[in-house]
Design an enzyme around this catalytic site. Structure first.
Site: not given
Ligand code: SIN
Length: 325
Positions: A17, A63, A96-97
C-alpha cells in the site's frame, strides 16, 4: 572501513500500500497496491534529500501474494548489500499484510549484523494524507541510528522486533503491535528512543550459511498447513490434506500448525485427525489463536508447542526446519 563511518543506505522496494494508488485521492481503501516505484517513494520525502542512498526495486507486489520467490530475491540482495563495508543499513518497503512473516523469515535466515528496517503504510501514496512518507522517513532514522543488527519493523512512530510484531488492525494507521513485549523503540522527530533490546528469533547468534544456501536454492518450501481449532471443529480438512499427500500431490503435506484455542487446547475431533496425520509422518506444532500470551506448557498438551510463536510464524519456522532435512 570503520563500521561507524559507513553511511551508505540502501532502500529496497517490494510494493504494498505504501506504493499504492487510488483513482481518487480521498479513497483510502479502494486502491491498487504496488503501483509507485521505490525511487518515487524516496523522492516524495524531502527529509531524505542529500542522504547517501541507493534505491533498488526488488519486487512490485501486493504482499498478500508474498512467497518464496520474493523472499529469495530479498535475502540474496540483502546478504550482498550487508556484506558491503560502506553500507550501514538497509530499508525495505513492504505491504502490511504479510510484513510480520517477511520480517521473521529474514531475521531467522540472515541474522543481520546491521539494521534491516522494514516499513509500510496503511494508506496509499495517492491519499490526501498518506502515512507512507512519515513511515519511510522514520525507517531511515532507525536505519541510521540503530547501533545493532537485526530486522526491525517501523510503522506509525513505533519500532517493533521481528519476533513479536503482528498486524492487529485492518484500518488504523498504527496497525502493528508487539503484544506483551511492547515495541523496541519509538521515533520522535527523527530521534529513536529505545525501550528494550531485540528478542532473538532463533537460538543461533550467527548466520547458518548452509541453511541460507538451501533456502536460496529451494524450488519450493516444504508444505506446512495451518489449521484452526474452534467450536464445532472436525477432522475432515486434515484427513483430506493427508490423503492428497498420499495420492501423489506435487507438494505432499510435511507439517501442520494447529492454532489451538486458549492455552493450546484442540477440539477432540480435530485432535484425532491431527494424530492420524502425525502417525503418517506429518510434523505437528501447536500454537494459540489468542493474539496475546503463549502456550504455557503442561502435561496435558496434546502436541509440541511453538515456543511462543504466533501461528503464521510457527508455520514458517516449521517449513524452514523441514527444509533442512
Ligand atoms: C499489502 O500488504 O501489500 C497491501 C496492504 C497494505 O500494504 O496495507
Amino acid at each position: 572501513m570503520d563500521p561507524n563511518e559507513a553511511r551508505q543506505l540502501v532502500i529496497m522496494g517490494t510494493g504494498g500500500t505504501i506504493a499504492g494508488r487510488a483513482a481518487q485521492a480521498g479513497d483510502n481503501v479502494g486502491y491498487v497496491a504496488a503501483q509507485v516505484g521505490v525511487g518515487d517513494l524516496v523522492a516524495a520525502v524531502p527529509a531524505l534529500a542529500g542522504l547517501s542512498l541507493e534505491v533498488e526495486q526488488v519486487a512490485q507486489i501486493d504482499s498478500k501474494d508474498m512467497g518464496l520467490p520474493v523472499w529469495q530475491a530479498l535475502a540474496r540482495r540483502l546478504a550482498l548489500h550487508l556484506e558491503r563495508p560502506e553500507v550501514s543499513a538497509v530499508v525495505v518497503t513492504h505491504g502490511t499484510d504479510t510484513l510480520e512473516e517477511t520480517a521473521f523469515v529474514l531475521q531467522r535466515l540472515l541474522q543481520p549484523n546491521k539494521p534491516v528496517v522494514l516499513t509500510c503504510a496503511m494508506r496509499p501514496a495517492s491519499a490526501l494524507v498518506p502515512d507512507g512518507p512519515q513511515n519511510l522517513s522514520d525507517a531511515v532514522s532507525v536505519a541510521r541510528q540503530m547501533r545493532e543488527g537485526g530486522v526491525f519493523v517501523v510503522c506509525a512512530g513505533q519500532v517493533h522486533g521481528a519476533l513479536e510484531v503482528a498486524k492487529v488492525h485492518t484500518y488504523r494507521l498504527d496497525a502493528f503491535d508487539s503484544g506483551e513485549a511492547g515495541p523496541i523503540a519509538c521515533v520522535e522527530e527523527g530521534c529513536v528512543r529505545r525501550f528494550r533490546a531485540e528478542t532473538p528469533v532463533s537460538g543461533r547468534a550467527t548466520r547458518d550459511e548452509a541453511a541460507l544456501s538451501r533456502f536460496l536454492a529451494a524450488r519450493e518450501l516444504p508444505r506446512v498447513e495451518l489449521v484452526t481449532s474452534h467450536a464445532d471443529a472436525g477432522g475432515d480438512l486434515v484427513r483430506a490434506l493427508v490423503a492428497q499427500g498420499h495420492e501423489g500431490a506435487t507438494r505432499p503435506l510435511r507439517g501442520i500448525v494447529v492454532a489451538g484455542t486458549g492455552n493450546g487446547s484442540v477440539h477432540e475431533a480435530l485432535t484425532a485427525a491431527v494424530n492420524e496425520a502425525r502417525s503418517r509422518g506429518v510434523r505437528v506444532v501447536l500454537s494459540s489463536r489468542c493474539p496475546q500470551g503463549r502456550v504455557v506448557p503442561h502435561p496435558g498438551l496434546v502436541f509440541d508447542h511453538s515456543a511462543g510463536l504466533s501461528p503464521v510464524k510457527a508455520r514458517l519456522a516449521l517449513a524452514l526446519e523441514l527444509l533442512e532435512r
